[in-house]
Design a protein around this motif. Structure first.
Motif, PDB file in Angstrom:
ATOM      1  N   ALA A   1       0.897  -1.434   0.232  1.00  0.00           N
ATOM      2  CA  ALA A   1      -0.250   0.041   0.056  1.00  0.00           C
ATOM      3  C   ALA A   1       1.094   1.056   0.003  1.00  0.00           C
ATOM      4  CB  ALA A   1      -0.864  -0.220   1.629  1.00  0.00           C
ATOM      5  N   GLU A   2       1.862   1.313   0.150  1.00  0.00           N
ATOM      6  CA  GLU A   2       3.285   2.047   0.180  1.00  0.00           C
ATOM      7  C   GLU A   2       3.180   2.593  -1.438  1.00  0.00           C
ATOM      8  OE1 GLU A   2       4.254   3.567   2.835  1.00  0.00           O
ATOM      9  OE2 GLU A   2       3.116   2.509   4.348  1.00  0.00           O
ATOM     10  N   LEU A   3       3.074   1.792  -1.577  1.00  0.00           N
ATOM     11  CA  LEU A   3       3.035   2.409  -3.405  1.00  0.00           C
ATOM     12  C   LEU A   3       2.247   2.787  -4.066  1.00  0.00           C
ATOM     13  CD1 LEU A   3       5.422  -0.359  -5.533  1.00  0.00           C
ATOM     14  CD2 LEU A   3       5.851   1.471  -4.941  1.00  0.00           C
ATOM     15  N   GLU A   4       2.442   4.286  -4.478  1.00  0.00           N
ATOM     16  CA  GLU A   4       1.006   5.154  -5.379  1.00  0.00           C
ATOM     17  C   GLU A   4       0.230   4.102  -6.609  1.00  0.00           C
ATOM     18  OE1 GLU A   4      -1.021   7.960  -4.642  1.00  0.00           O
ATOM     19  OE2 GLU A   4       0.765   7.382  -3.280  1.00  0.00           O
ATOM     20  N   SER A   5       0.955   2.847  -7.188  1.00  0.00           N
ATOM     21  CA  SER A   5       0.941   2.237  -8.341  1.00  0.00           C
ATOM     22  C   SER A   5      -0.407   1.736  -7.622  1.00  0.00           C
ATOM     23  CB  SER A   5       1.406   1.717  -8.920  1.00  0.00           C
ATOM     24  OG  SER A   5       2.570   0.888  -8.537  1.00  0.00           O
ATOM     25  N   SER A   6      -0.499   1.030  -6.449  1.00  0.00           N
ATOM     26  CA  SER A   6      -0.742  -0.139  -6.143  1.00  0.00           C
ATOM     27  C   SER A   6      -2.573   0.729  -5.048  1.00  0.00           C
ATOM     28  CB  SER A   6      -0.924  -0.623  -4.614  1.00  0.00           C
ATOM     29  OG  SER A   6      -0.387   0.542  -3.509  1.00  0.00           O
ATOM     30  N   LYS A   7      -2.469   1.971  -5.096  1.00  0.00           N
ATOM     31  CA  LYS A   7      -3.932   2.068  -4.726  1.00  0.00           C
ATOM     32  C   LYS A   7      -4.849   2.683  -5.612  1.00  0.00           C
ATOM     33  CE  LYS A   7      -1.122   4.887  -0.773  1.00  0.00           C
ATOM     34  NZ  LYS A   7      -0.194   5.871  -1.009  1.00  0.00           N
ATOM     35  N   GLU A   8      -4.471   2.745  -6.448  1.00  0.00           N
ATOM     36  CA  GLU A   8      -5.642   2.419  -7.797  1.00  0.00           C
ATOM     37  C   GLU A   8      -6.200   1.440  -8.127  1.00  0.00           C
ATOM     38  OE1 GLU A   8      -2.816   4.399 -10.700  1.00  0.00           O
ATOM     39  OE2 GLU A   8      -2.123   5.885 -10.295  1.00  0.00           O
ATOM     40  N   GLN A   9      -5.518   0.483  -7.838  1.00  0.00           N
ATOM     41  CA  GLN A   9      -5.655  -1.040  -8.325  1.00  0.00           C
ATOM     42  C   GLN A   9      -6.648  -1.099  -7.006  1.00  0.00           C
ATOM     43  OE1 GLN A   9      -3.595  -4.258  -9.431  1.00  0.00           O
ATOM     44  NE2 GLN A   9      -2.514  -3.453 -10.718  1.00  0.00           N
ATOM     45  N   PHE A  10      -6.330  -0.929  -5.865  1.00  0.00           N
ATOM     46  CA  PHE A  10      -7.230  -1.324  -4.533  1.00  0.00           C
ATOM     47  C   PHE A  10      -8.651  -0.785  -4.580  1.00  0.00           C
ATOM     48  CE2 PHE A  10      -3.093  -2.007  -1.805  1.00  0.00           C
ATOM     49  CZ  PHE A  10      -3.272  -3.341  -1.433  1.00  0.00           C
ATOM     50  N   ALA A  11      -8.143   1.232  -5.335  1.00  0.00           N
ATOM     51  CA  ALA A  11      -9.735   1.369  -5.383  1.00  0.00           C
ATOM     52  C   ALA A  11     -10.462   0.953  -6.371  1.00  0.00           C
ATOM     53  CB  ALA A  11      -9.261   3.004  -5.921  1.00  0.00           C
ATOM     54  N   TYR A  12     -10.166  -0.171  -7.270  1.00  0.00           N
ATOM     55  CA  TYR A  12     -10.907  -1.065  -7.858  1.00  0.00           C
ATOM     56  C   TYR A  12     -11.663  -2.327  -7.039  1.00  0.00           C
ATOM     57  CZ  TYR A  12     -10.361   2.406 -11.650  1.00  0.00           C
ATOM     58  OH  TYR A  12     -10.007   2.757 -12.902  1.00  0.00           O
ATOM     59  N   THR A  13     -10.994  -2.386  -5.907  1.00  0.00           N
ATOM     60  CA  THR A  13     -11.246  -3.912  -5.344  1.00  0.00           C
ATOM     61  C   THR A  13     -12.372  -2.859  -4.067  1.00  0.00           C
ATOM     62  OG1 THR A  13      -9.710  -3.497  -3.487  1.00  0.00           O
ATOM     63  CG2 THR A  13      -9.448  -4.617  -5.439  1.00  0.00           C
ATOM     64  N   ASN A  14     -13.040  -4.184  -3.375  1.00  0.00           N
ATOM     65  CA  ASN A  14     -13.779  -3.717  -2.722  1.00  0.00           C
ATOM     66  C   ASN A  14     -12.763  -4.023  -0.512  1.00  0.00           C
ATOM     67  OD1 ASN A  14     -13.391  -6.417  -2.844  1.00  0.00           O
ATOM     68  ND2 ASN A  14     -15.165  -7.291  -1.835  1.00  0.00           N
ATOM     69  N   ILE A  15     -11.639  -3.784  -1.525  1.00  0.00           N
ATOM     70  CA  ILE A  15     -10.401  -2.944  -0.038  1.00  0.00           C
ATOM     71  C   ILE A  15     -11.297  -3.040   1.211  1.00  0.00           C
ATOM     72  CG2 ILE A  15      -9.380  -1.733  -0.862  1.00  0.00           C
ATOM     73  CD1 ILE A  15      -7.560  -4.029   1.464  1.00  0.00           C
ATOM     74  N   ALA A  16     -12.109  -2.323   0.906  1.00  0.00           N
ATOM     75  CA  ALA A  16     -12.738  -1.043   2.098  1.00  0.00           C
ATOM     76  C   ALA A  16     -13.202  -1.661   2.679  1.00  0.00           C
ATOM     77  CB  ALA A  16     -13.103  -0.079   1.382  1.00  0.00           C
ATOM     78  N   GLU A  17     -14.368  -2.242   1.863  1.00  0.00           N
ATOM     79  CA  GLU A  17     -15.779  -2.848   2.449  1.00  0.00           C
ATOM     80  C   GLU A  17     -14.705  -4.736   3.360  1.00  0.00           C
ATOM     81  OE1 GLU A  17     -19.126  -5.786   0.676  1.00  0.00           O
ATOM     82  OE2 GLU A  17     -18.200  -3.657  -0.098  1.00  0.00           O
ATOM     83  N   GLU A  18     -13.904  -5.158   2.579  1.00  0.00           N
ATOM     84  CA  GLU A  18     -13.304  -5.819   3.763  1.00  0.00           C
ATOM     85  C   GLU A  18     -12.430  -5.225   5.247  1.00  0.00           C
ATOM     86  OE1 GLU A  18     -13.936  -8.851   2.725  1.00  0.00           O
ATOM     87  OE2 GLU A  18     -15.130  -9.340   1.406  1.00  0.00           O
TER      88      GLU A  18
END
Length: 611
Positions: free
Chosen positions: A215-232
């Motif tokens: 999650a420290e990498l900028e490029s990962s945040k864009e990918q995380f944003a397309y998943t339901n990580i927040a909900e999980e």
């Protein structure tokens, strides 16, 4: 238990060397068991002997899918690679390519031991990681995670945990390898794993460590944003009772919440309610864990408010229950909550509508009371936060008079004594926001203590922010008050030289503010300021500004207005004559900007008449 008999171990190593060449599975098996037992009893000592014996090279030939003892060999490699000194030896013995090849087999025990071996060799080892990268190991493991993700039997969950751990050791603190995993699409798979296996503590923990890593990498945040990580992750968070587990999730949430899309997703998933609950449970506790949780939860709350959409959603027109709860933090007795409350208000105060609503609903008094509690104790973070909130609230024009009549200027001036640059900076910014009105500017501009402190801070070379804000406030006091008394106070306190220097700033807006203030001084109090203007070499500065092709049109215009105003003073007039101003000004008559060209004609006439 005593240590394993050395002669048995030596025999086993010798035997292995011989039998590996024309091995029969049974004779090998006994030797390998002997090694595993010795490792179980004294890993370091046994590993040293294995290293010296040269048997590692032999292992490379034993790591074949056909052999029945492959899993045991991989297990031995996993055990010896727990020692830092063995990792490079494993790489040098050529074990990585055959281990990576084994990742393609179907046998679950072989996969498990191979995953362990590769994970341990990669731990903190640049050579190990390079070799696995070179052999293409990561992609095979990512594919396994993807295909095994939905199976929840215990053996499979154990394998998934080992594979997750291997990828972590492979990419930990290595941006290049982390990017590689992200490009392989590991993030959606890990998020899915977290959702499917949320009952399995070891595996969820491994996923969290992986998220924290990536999650420290900028490029990962864009990918995380397309998943339901927040909900999980919010779902997982709600289940946690232990401090350490919560702490682990917090470590993932903080970097993720830096992304504005994920901020909104976290708010929608109900994270804020969890955070408020933690605050309520821990606010009166003096247990170390609770204090840490309170800080983390309230800091995260402030971070969520940095996103425009998430902030507006929680404000709910000032009626939101979250906004109301945060307001109640400000009068609390807990410094961490006071700080978070003030920072949260500063974040809510990022648009005019919110600012106007908050000022109309009495927030100013709460912030002034908070400041009052910290005048003496020098709690810099709380002072800074409360001043930040007041500064932001003072931006809308309709709020300025209301805040002045509420006594904000007086409350802020109590901090003039502060020696802390962050507090000085916010104090200056707040006052500068408040004094658009003539009356306020006049009142503050005649305050000798304030003006003297400003002049002192104009020389704060170590703190460019404080220096810039002090200059801008000096200039604003003159520009908004247009008062002879204010000008006299500033001249007497030695402020002229700073305004002259400010006219040479690299920021056009500051140059301009300085020139307008100096023109007012020249128009209203030229005699009082004459000596200082001369000492500040203002005429030379203006000559430079007019000659410099890079000067902005408004700078040229205001410099000429100022030259005309200075002609009323004999010594300054002489200086103007001694420098070839006519030449510079007549060139500006053909300037592409119409206003500049017109002012050049007027200035030229004035210079010609007076010469």
């Amino acid at each position: 238990m005593g240590s394993y008999p050395a002669d048995n171990l030596s025999d086993a190593l010798k035997k292995l060397k011989i039998t590996a060449i024309d091995s029969t599975a049974d004779s090998l098996d006994g030797c390998l068991d002997c090694l595993l037992q010795a490792l179980a009893q004294n890993n370091t000592e046994t590993s040293e002997k294995i290293q010296k014996s040269g048997i590692l090279q032999v292992f490379a030939s034993l790591l074949t899918p056909q052999s029945s003892c492959t899993a045991k060999v991989a297990n031995i490699i996993a055990e010896v690679a727990k020692n830092e000194f063995m990792r490079n030896s494993c790489v040098d013995a050529g074990l990585i390519p055959p281990l990576v090849q084994l990742l393609n087999c179907k046998d679950q025990e072989v996969l498990l031991q191979t995953g362990r071996a590769l994970g341990n060799i990669c731990y903190d080892s640049h050579e190990g990681r390079s070799a696995v990268d070179h052999a293409g190991g990561a992609q095979i493991v990512v594919d396994h995670l993807r295909s095994l993700c939905s199976k929840t039997d215990p053996a499979n969950e154990k394998l998934l945990t080992v594979f997750c751990g291997m990828l972590m050791n492979y990419s930990n603190e290595n941006d290049t390898l982390q990017s590689q995993l992200i490009n392989m699409g590991v993030i959606p798979t890990l998020v899915k794993l977290l959702g499917v296996h949320c009952q399995n503590a070891a595996l969820t923990e491994m996923c969290l460590v992986a998220f924290g890593n990536l999650a420290e990498l900028e490029s990962s945040k864009e990918q995380f944003a397309y998943t339901n990580i927040a909900e999980e992750i919010v779902k997982l968070f709600k289940k946690q009772i232990e401090h350490d587990k919560k702490e682990m999730i917090f470590e993932v949430l903080a970097p993720l919440a830096e992304n504005d899309i994920i901020k909104l997703q976290l708010v929608e998933a109900g994270l804020v309610e969890c955070l408020l609950e933690i605050v309520q449970k821990t606010v009166d506790s003096d247990k170390e864990d609770d204090i840490a949780e309170l800080k983390t939860a309230s800091d995260l709350m402030v971070l969520l408010l940095l996103g425009d959409e998430s902030m507006q959603k929680l404000f709910e027109g000032g009626k939101g229950s979250v906004f109301q709860r945060v307001l109640s933090w400000i009068p609390s007795n807990n410094h961490q909550l006071q700080l978070a409350g003030a920072l949260a208000i500063a974040n809510f105060a990022r648009n005019d509508g919110n600012c106007i609503h908050m000022v109309d609903n009495g927030i100013v008094q709460k912030l002034m009371d908070l400041l009052d509690r910290h005048v003496e104790d020098g709690n810099v973070t709380v002072q800074h936060a409360a001043l930040s909130a007041l500064r932001n609230l003072a931006i809308p024009v309709v709020n300025k008079a209301k805040m002045l009549s509420a006594g904000v200027a007086e409350a802020v001036l109590k901090f003039l004594r502060s020696e802390m640059p962050p507090v000085q900076f916010k104090l200056l910014g707040t006052l500068r926001m408040l004094i658009d009105a003539q009356e306020a500017a006049e009142q503050l501009g005649k305050n000798v203590k304030l003006v003297e402190r400003l002049v002192e801070w104009c020389e704060a070379k170590d703190h460019a922010g404080v220096m810039g804000e002090s200059n801008r406030l000096l200039s604003a006091l003159i520009r908004h008050s247009k008062s002879k008394d204010v000008i006299r106070t500033i001249v007497q306190s030695g402020g002229i030289k700073h305004l002259a220097t400010m006219a040479t700033s690299e920021h056009v807006i500051m140059q301009n503010e300085a020139l307008v203030a100096l023109a007012l001084i020249a128009a209203l109090e030229l005699v009082t300021a004459e000596k200082d203007l001369e000492n500040a070499k203002l005429v030379q500065i203006l000559h430079r500004l007019l000659s410099d092709e890079r000067s902005a049109p408004e700078i040229k215009y205001n410099s000429m207005v100022l030259i005309c105003a200075l002609m009323g003073s004999e010594p300054l007039h002489k200086e103007v004559q001694n420098l070839a101003f006519l030449e510079v000004v007549s060139k500006l008559r053909s300037h592409e900007n119409n206003t500049v060209a017109q002012q050049a004609s007027l200035t030229e006439q004035r210079l010609a008449v007076e010469s």
